[in-house]
Design a protein around this motif. Sequence first.
Motif, PDB file in Angstrom:
ATOM      1  N   LEU A  27       0.841  -1.200   0.000  1.00 52.71           N
ATOM      2  CA  LEU A  27       0.000   0.000   0.000  1.00 52.71           C
ATOM      3  C   LEU A  27       0.870   1.242   0.000  1.00 52.71           C
ATOM      4  N   TYR A  28       0.490   2.231  -0.814  1.00 59.06           N
ATOM      5  CA  TYR A  28       1.322   3.423  -0.906  1.00 59.06           C
ATOM      6  C   TYR A  28       1.385   4.178   0.426  1.00 59.06           C
ATOM      7  N   ASN A  29       2.593   4.491   0.822  1.00 60.99           N
ATOM      8  CA  ASN A  29       2.845   5.244   2.051  1.00 60.99           C
ATOM      9  C   ASN A  29       4.092   6.079   1.808  1.00 60.99           C
TER      10      ASN A  29
ATOM     11  N   ASP B  53       6.018   7.608   3.588  1.00 57.32           N
ATOM     12  CA  ASP B  53       7.144   7.387   4.507  1.00 57.32           C
ATOM     13  C   ASP B  53       8.121   6.328   3.990  1.00 57.32           C
TER      14      ASP B  53
ATOM     15  N   LYS C 192      -6.026   1.198  -7.969  1.00 56.87           N
ATOM     16  CA  LYS C 192      -5.788   2.593  -7.581  1.00 56.87           C
ATOM     17  C   LYS C 192      -4.448   2.704  -6.847  1.00 56.87           C
ATOM     18  N   ASN C 193      -4.135   1.684  -6.056  1.00 56.56           N
ATOM     19  CA  ASN C 193      -2.847   1.679  -5.368  1.00 56.56           C
ATOM     20  C   ASN C 193      -1.690   1.679  -6.366  1.00 56.56           C
TER      21      ASN C 193
ATOM     22  N   ILE D 166      -1.737   2.868  -9.404  1.00 55.97           N
ATOM     23  CA  ILE D 166      -1.711   4.223  -9.971  1.00 55.97           C
ATOM     24  C   ILE D 166      -0.942   5.156  -9.026  1.00 55.97           C
ATOM     25  N   ASP D 167      -1.248   5.053  -7.741  1.00 56.83           N
ATOM     26  CA  ASP D 167      -0.606   5.944  -6.772  1.00 56.83           C
ATOM     27  C   ASP D 167       0.891   5.663  -6.686  1.00 56.83           C
TER      28      ASP D 167
ATOM     29  N   SER E 144       2.722   7.056  -9.633  1.00 56.76           N
ATOM     30  CA  SER E 144       2.652   8.520  -9.783  1.00 56.76           C
ATOM     31  C   SER E 144       3.653   9.254  -8.910  1.00 56.76           C
ATOM     32  N   ARG E 145       4.268   8.557  -7.977  1.00 57.64           N
ATOM     33  CA  ARG E 145       5.159   9.205  -7.019  1.00 57.64           C
ATOM     34  C   ARG E 145       6.594   8.734  -7.164  1.00 57.64           C
TER      35      ARG E 145
ATOM     36  N   PHE F  96      -5.018  14.062 -14.295  1.00 60.32           N
ATOM     37  CA  PHE F  96      -3.933  14.566 -13.446  1.00 60.32           C
ATOM     38  C   PHE F  96      -2.581  14.006 -13.877  1.00 60.32           C
ATOM     39  N   LEU F  97      -2.577  12.761 -14.328  1.00 59.61           N
ATOM     40  CA  LEU F  97      -1.328  12.088 -14.681  1.00 59.61           C
ATOM     41  C   LEU F  97      -0.876  12.380 -16.106  1.00 59.61           C
TER      42      LEU F  97
END
Lengths: 187, 187, 187, 187
Positions: free
Chosen positions: D47-49, D51, D90-91, D93-94, D97-98, D135-136
Amino acid sequence: MDRIYKVAVMVGSLRKGSYCRMLARAAAGLAPPSLVLDIVEIRDLPLYNEDLDGASPPAAWTAFREAVSKADALLFVTPEYNRSVPGPLKNAIDVGSRPYGRSVFGGKPGAIISLSPGALGAFGANHHLRQSLVFLDVPMLQQPEAYIGNGGSLFDDKGSLKNDSTKEFLQKYLQTFGRWVARQTAA
Amino acid sequence: MDRIYKVAVMVGSLRKGSYCRMLARAAAGLAPPSLVLDIVEIRDLPLYNEDLDGASPPAAWTAFREAVSKADALLFVTPEYNRSVPGPLKNAIDVGSRPYGRSVFGGKPGAIISLSPGALGAFGANHHLRQSLVFLDVPMLQQPEAYIGNGGSLFDDKGSLKNDSTKEFLQKYLQTFGRWVARQTAA
Amino acid sequence: MDRIYKVAVMVGSLRKGSYCRMLARAAAGLAPPSLVLDIVEIRDLPLYNEDLDGASPPAAWTAFREAVSKADALLFVTPEYNRSVPGPLKNAIDVGSRPYGRSVFGGKPGAIISLSPGALGAFGANHHLRQSLVFLDVPMLQQPEAYIGNGGSLFDDKGSLKNDSTKEFLQKYLQTFGRWVARQTAA
Amino acid sequence: MDRIYKVAVMVGSLRKGSYCRMLARAAAGLAPPSLVLDIVEIRDLPLYNEDLDGASPPAAWTAFREAVSKADALLFVTPEYNRSVPGPLKNAIDVGSRPYGRSVFGGKPGAIISLSPGALGAFGANHHLRQSLVFLDVPMLQQPEAYIGNGGSLFDDKGSLKNDSTKEFLQKYLQTFGRWVARQTAA
């Protein structure tokens, strides 16, 4: 010689002192030489009703359809009404999309600038409009997005855009849109 | 004695032979005794323009606002135009929501039935309308959702609902809506 | 004696210094006596996969489902990732919604507070989440909406909410939510 | 010589017997010679985090980012979970994207095929995903849209696409996508 593109500008608010209209006018002055922006009026379009769309549709519908047909590209400048596209603008979309198989929008590259008096930048109107434009086969400029907040503070007494950072943003935005239009319409 | 609730029904399509109108009429006949459904017409509403919304707004706006004001609840029966709410229905929403602070919708419990000739059940119109109804403070029935497909096959030559499973669905749907309305308006 | 309602709070961001988490903690302190807010953690939930959801689902899924089941109401506090609900929060929604027919969310009244570092208030996440909650039969608080911008300026070095207008807003918001919860769960 | 484009295919469902995975495989076989479709797996992404996204991000994130980076275009094949994009997709994608400013998606042309077991064709997932892709900065194929219903009836026991009209649709769809990709990536 570089090609010139006609851009049909549709403004989502009908009131005379509309900030969106002011912004559309400012955009016309800030666009690169390749883009000629002209507002296509939507205020006289009767509500869409398929029963009227036979051999003799309302004259205002025909005039609107012809005006958009002549354009190479589409620019929407819109406020948000009730977290969505204003009724008058949605009506114009519906008028231009019919009769079935004769939409005037298909294939013309498009962009959306949304504007609100508050902070949220009419996000809801912006993205609901995008959903319609998927169906209408309008290749959409994705970035930059244009959510303009605090609409009431951007213009002087004569309705001219006075905010420098907004001017600069618009100028770059329209340059990017110009490249997008050129790419989508290249042979 | 049980309370009776007036439900203002708004139909998203203006054409005479509209399947949504047929469905709205069928719904009126299938509703439980606690709900009285009446269509509030939206076809004569001039496009919303704040400049006209002063001391003497268009008579059709005033009539629409009064009709909705008298209702206890709201039922929308709508097709999808270009993956969103039809312009005429969005215009009615906008008219009823203004002037600022005097929306006629606020607090009235609501429900949406969306209908398409194809399979998709007008999903896009259904949820775009829901986004507006958040802003308008309409407590929305969530389940069951009502996406009705193949609209053209549901009615007989006289426009009566002939499909039994749709009748049954509508009847249960309106019973659930009746309980929702009663809960939201309880003292 | 007045009833006390347990509110399961789900925070959309996993990072330790999350502004949403700070806001959720602030909300817990500002809630009316009728609402007890507790964060239900979502960080350890494996990605939803139906193949794993048999007789022995992952322990983290079971723990999450049980925690939400015990609550009377739902509060989501979320940022926006890529104009939509963060993946980890959407995953939690999906985990709690399954297996079919055994969703832990159904019927529990809900509310959403969305927060962004910039101006737009995570509007996109807020409304995408609402669309899921229609399916999940969560009666949603409509007004006031809570779009909180400039998230980075609202908290002090210890993560406490220092902005008075936000405190006041939250307090009133939670009072309204308390009345909504009471209405939806009344016998 | 005509250029060949690598297409990263992301499948929204993780279960082994996923109809979306079957459809993605069928698409790989039906694509025109200019498109080479390869599934990029999303199941192992934590999961995107934020940190965790420092000097040594999780290996699965790095592998995913590299795989997408190497592609010329993006194809999403997804079901709908709770009227929106599945959490695992969606995870992904996130994750892709980072970190900020280093999205692996930007500029790569994209398309979405959504599939449901019922009639609605996962419309809600399709359009929520599109909102993220604005957005992307992913130039999106608009027409044809691909909402595929009755997913369970399209495949034989071995998971091969047996429905001829779906095969034909896919073939034309991918040809149109091929032209879209070529246009967006032309010098």
